[in-house]
Design an enzyme around this catalytic site. Structure first.
Site, PDB file in Angstrom:
ATOM      1  N   ILE A 106      -3.660   4.352  -8.507  1.00 19.83           N
ATOM      2  CA  ILE A 106      -4.635   5.421  -8.226  1.00 19.83           C
ATOM      3  C   ILE A 106      -3.902   6.711  -7.836  1.00 19.83           C
ATOM      4  O   ILE A 106      -4.233   7.805  -8.311  1.00 19.83           O
ATOM      5  CB  ILE A 106      -5.616   4.982  -7.111  1.00 19.83           C
ATOM      6  CG1 ILE A 106      -6.427   3.762  -7.576  1.00 19.83           C
ATOM      7  CG2 ILE A 106      -6.545   6.137  -6.720  1.00 19.83           C
ATOM      8  CD1 ILE A 106      -7.355   3.157  -6.513  1.00 19.83           C
ATOM      9  N   TYR A 153      -7.423  -8.305   4.663  1.00 17.83           N
ATOM     10  CA  TYR A 153      -7.423  -7.034   3.924  1.00 17.83           C
ATOM     11  C   TYR A 153      -8.743  -6.310   4.130  1.00 17.83           C
ATOM     12  O   TYR A 153      -8.781  -5.127   4.497  1.00 17.83           O
ATOM     13  CB  TYR A 153      -7.175  -7.317   2.433  1.00 17.83           C
ATOM     14  CG  TYR A 153      -7.376  -6.109   1.534  1.00 17.83           C
ATOM     15  CD1 TYR A 153      -6.408  -5.122   1.438  1.00 17.83           C
ATOM     16  CD2 TYR A 153      -8.555  -5.961   0.781  1.00 17.83           C
ATOM     17  CE1 TYR A 153      -6.593  -4.014   0.624  1.00 17.83           C
ATOM     18  CE2 TYR A 153      -8.747  -4.860  -0.035  1.00 17.83           C
ATOM     19  CZ  TYR A 153      -7.759  -3.885  -0.118  1.00 17.83           C
ATOM     20  OH  TYR A 153      -7.957  -2.786  -0.927  1.00 17.83           O
ATOM     21  N   LYS A 192      -9.545  -2.867   6.332  1.00 20.77           N
ATOM     22  CA  LYS A 192     -10.146  -1.657   5.743  1.00 20.77           C
ATOM     23  C   LYS A 192     -11.360  -1.215   6.573  1.00 20.77           C
ATOM     24  O   LYS A 192     -11.579  -0.024   6.780  1.00 20.77           O
ATOM     25  CB  LYS A 192     -10.572  -1.919   4.289  1.00 20.77           C
ATOM     26  CG  LYS A 192      -9.402  -2.043   3.310  1.00 20.77           C
ATOM     27  CD  LYS A 192      -8.825  -0.688   2.960  1.00 20.77           C
ATOM     28  CE  LYS A 192      -7.651  -0.780   1.998  1.00 20.77           C
ATOM     29  NZ  LYS A 192      -6.994   0.492   1.740  1.00 20.77           N
TER      30      LYS A 192
HETATM   31  N1  LIG Z   1      -7.360  -0.703  -7.393  1.00 21.98           N
HETATM   32  C1  LIG Z   1      -8.534  -1.059  -6.850  1.00 21.98           C
HETATM   33  O1  LIG Z   1      -9.399  -1.649  -7.513  1.00 21.98           O
HETATM   34  C2  LIG Z   1      -8.851  -0.700  -5.409  1.00 21.98           C
HETATM   35  C3  LIG Z   1     -10.118  -1.039  -4.909  1.00 21.98           C
HETATM   36  C4  LIG Z   1     -10.423  -0.734  -3.586  1.00 21.98           C
HETATM   37  C5  LIG Z   1      -9.498  -0.072  -2.800  1.00 21.98           C
HETATM   38  N2  LIG Z   1      -8.273   0.229  -3.307  1.00 21.98           N
HETATM   39  C6  LIG Z   1      -7.321   0.921  -2.412  1.00 21.98           C
HETATM   40  O2  LIG Z   1      -6.805   2.070  -3.067  1.00 21.98           O
HETATM   41  C7  LIG Z   1      -5.475   2.305  -2.628  1.00 21.98           C
HETATM   42  C8  LIG Z   1      -4.532   2.430  -3.825  1.00 21.98           C
HETATM   43  O3  LIG Z   1      -4.535   1.188  -4.534  1.00 21.98           O
HETATM   44  P1  LIG Z   1      -3.874   1.008  -5.978  1.00 21.98           P
HETATM   45  O4  LIG Z   1      -4.771   0.141  -6.763  1.00 21.98           O
HETATM   46  O5  LIG Z   1      -3.451   2.312  -6.527  1.00 21.98           O
HETATM   47  O6  LIG Z   1      -2.597   0.113  -5.587  1.00 21.98           O
HETATM   48  P2  LIG Z   1      -1.038   0.337  -5.891  1.00 21.98           P
HETATM   49  O7  LIG Z   1      -0.336  -0.867  -5.360  1.00 21.98           O
HETATM   50  O8  LIG Z   1      -0.819   0.714  -7.315  1.00 21.98           O
HETATM   51  O9  LIG Z   1      -0.716   1.604  -4.979  1.00 21.98           O
HETATM   52  C9  LIG Z   1      -0.374   1.530  -3.627  1.00 21.98           C
HETATM   53  C10 LIG Z   1       0.846   2.432  -3.455  1.00 21.98           C
HETATM   54  O10 LIG Z   1       1.182   2.511  -2.072  1.00 21.98           O
HETATM   55  C11 LIG Z   1       2.579   2.324  -1.918  1.00 21.98           C
HETATM   56  N3  LIG Z   1       2.763   1.809  -0.556  1.00 21.98           N
HETATM   57  C12 LIG Z   1       2.349   0.613  -0.061  1.00 21.98           C
HETATM   58  N4  LIG Z   1       2.658   0.541   1.252  1.00 21.98           N
HETATM   59  C13 LIG Z   1       3.242   1.724   1.587  1.00 21.98           C
HETATM   60  C14 LIG Z   1       3.760   2.266   2.794  1.00 21.98           C
HETATM   61  N5  LIG Z   1       3.734   1.583   3.934  1.00 21.98           N
HETATM   62  N6  LIG Z   1       4.293   3.511   2.771  1.00 21.98           N
HETATM   63  C15 LIG Z   1       4.334   4.243   1.625  1.00 21.98           C
HETATM   64  N7  LIG Z   1       3.849   3.770   0.447  1.00 21.98           N
HETATM   65  C16 LIG Z   1       3.313   2.538   0.435  1.00 21.98           C
HETATM   66  C17 LIG Z   1       2.977   1.393  -3.028  1.00 21.98           C
HETATM   67  O11 LIG Z   1       4.353   1.472  -3.379  1.00 21.98           O
HETATM   68  C18 LIG Z   1       2.080   1.899  -4.171  1.00 21.98           C
HETATM   69  O12 LIG Z   1       2.714   2.953  -4.882  1.00 21.98           O
HETATM   70  C19 LIG Z   1      -5.137   1.177  -1.665  1.00 21.98           C
HETATM   71  O13 LIG Z   1      -5.373   1.616  -0.338  1.00 21.98           O
HETATM   72  C20 LIG Z   1      -6.118   0.089  -2.033  1.00 21.98           C
HETATM   73  O14 LIG Z   1      -6.367  -0.774  -0.946  1.00 21.98           O
HETATM   74  C21 LIG Z   1      -7.927  -0.054  -4.592  1.00 21.98           C
END
Ligand SMILES: NC(=O)c1ccc[n+]([C@@H]2O[C@H](COP(=O)([O-])OP(=O)(O)OC[C@H]3O[C@@H](n4cnc5c(N)ncnc54)[C@H](O)[C@@H]3O)[C@@H](O)[C@H]2O)c1
Length: 317
Positions: A18, A147, A151
């Site tokens: 994202i 998780y 949140k």
């Molecule tokens: N993809 C989905 O369907 C979805 C749904 C609901 C919520 N979310 C939320 O959206 C956000 C982004 O998710 P995504 O799907 O892009 O996942 P993703 O794993 O692709 O992205 C998460 C990013 O955060 C980085 N990261 C993790 N811990 C970190 C830290 N402590 N410090 C710095 N960087 C860190 C990772 O390297 C990664 O680049 C998250 O908070 C996730 O919980 C995603």
């Protein structure tokens, strides 16, 4: 010039799925962007096409320990960094709280101290658990994993910061996000990228359980649109807001649609249920519409086509 040309925006997790799309859109709209990512699941390759564009600074660091000094001049924040694997959170609840709850509080505190005006925090449909659909923001909330519970805790901190500090922050509760750059490698990756990969390889699409479970799949382009609107909508301050389509599709139907989009000889097969999986998840979307003026615009079939095209280019590259 663009609507964000006066803004310097912190994007935590900006090298992830994202985050890389949000970073791209903010740069396109004139912002300077500071990405902070520890590259635990993200990759610099998600941002490499933006390197020449200017305005982008990447800091490889843990967002949970970021010093306020690194955020000098930051006017807005998009906090996406998190441990996103639900099953891993069940294995390590305390580690999940440390990374996702304490980490988020640290980022909110740093944004506030740095004088940022507004922020968006990534929340999730996982705060609801098994409750009647469509799920509305005011509950009930029965999270089924550390998780989801984490949140929900962060959503409460969003309320605190929004109403008791100068930071106009809101929590967007994303439903099942899909699209290019969602990596199918991890077993926890979005089912759409897993199915797309299998369909293109002509392998069986394996459904966990009977396939009757429903999900609300929302395209990455719509997620980016919602985040950018929320950053500039003071009325959203302190609010949790569902970002989904309001429509559920069964996993069985999704698998068949994917096979059709990919023109694949793959077949659907069923494996064991995945423990902890909720049966139905569909967003009530009125609040996003009334508060943000946001409605999703990418139909599922169109989004699947784009995702399959991207996956095909990855497999050929
Ligand atoms: N993809 C989905 O369907 C979805 C749904 C609901 C919520 N979310 C939320 O959206 C956000 C982004 O998710 P995504 O799907 O892009 O996942 P993703 O794993 O692709 O992205 C998460 C990013 O955060 C980085 N990261 C993790 N811990 C970190 C830290 N402590 N410090 C710095 N960087 C860190 C990772 O390297 C990664 O680049 C998250 O908070 C996730 O919980 C995603």
């Amino acid at each position: 010039m663009g609507p964000f040309s006066d803004e310097r925006v912190l994007v935590t997790g900006g090298a992830g799925f994202i985050g890389s799309h949000v970073t791209e859109a903010l740069l396109e709209q004139g912002a300077q962007v500071i990405v902070v990512d520890d590259l635990s699941t993200g990759s610099v390759s998600n941002l490499s096409h933006l390197e020449g564009a200017g305005g982008l600074r990447m800091i490889e660091a843990n967002a949970a320990t970021l010093p306020v000094a690194a955020l000098e001049g930051v006017t807005m924040g998009v906090h996406l960094a998190a441990r996103t694997e639900v099953a891993a959170s069940i294995e390590d609840p305390a580690g999940t709280v440390e990374a996702n709850v304490l980490g988020s509080v640290h980022v909110l505190e740093a944004l506030n101290k740095a004088g940022a005006r507004s922020a968006v925090v990534a929340s999730s449909a996982a705060v609801y658990g098994e409750v009647p659909i469509p799920v509305a923001e005011d509950g009930p909330h029965r999270p089924m994993s550390p998780y989801g519970a984490g949140k929900l805790a962060v959503d409460h901190f969003v309320h605190y910061y929004a109403h008791h500090t100068d930071l106009a922050v809101c929590a967007l509760r994303f439903f099942n996000v899909y699209g290019p750059r969602q990596h199918p490698r991890s077993p926890y990756a979005g089912v759409i990228s897993v199915f797309a990969k299998a369909a293109l390889l002509g392998e069986d699409l394996t459904i966990n359980g009977d396939g009757g479970q429903t999900r609300d799949f929302v395209n990455i382009a719509d997620i980016v649109k919602a985040i950018l609107i929320a950053l500039r909508t003071p009325e959203a301050r302190g609010e949790p807001i569902n970002i989904g389509t309001g429509h559920g599709i069964s996993i069985e139907d999704l698998a068949r649609e994917m096979i059709s989009v990919a023109g694949s000889p793959s077949r659907v097969r069923h494996g064991p249920d995945r423990p902890g999986d909720i049966r139905h998840s569909v967003a009530k979307v009125d609040k996003a519409e009334s508060l943000l003026g946001f409605t999703p615009s990418v139909p599922l079939r169109e989004g699947l086509v784009t995702t399959v095209e991207w996956m095909r280019s990855q497999q050929q590259g």
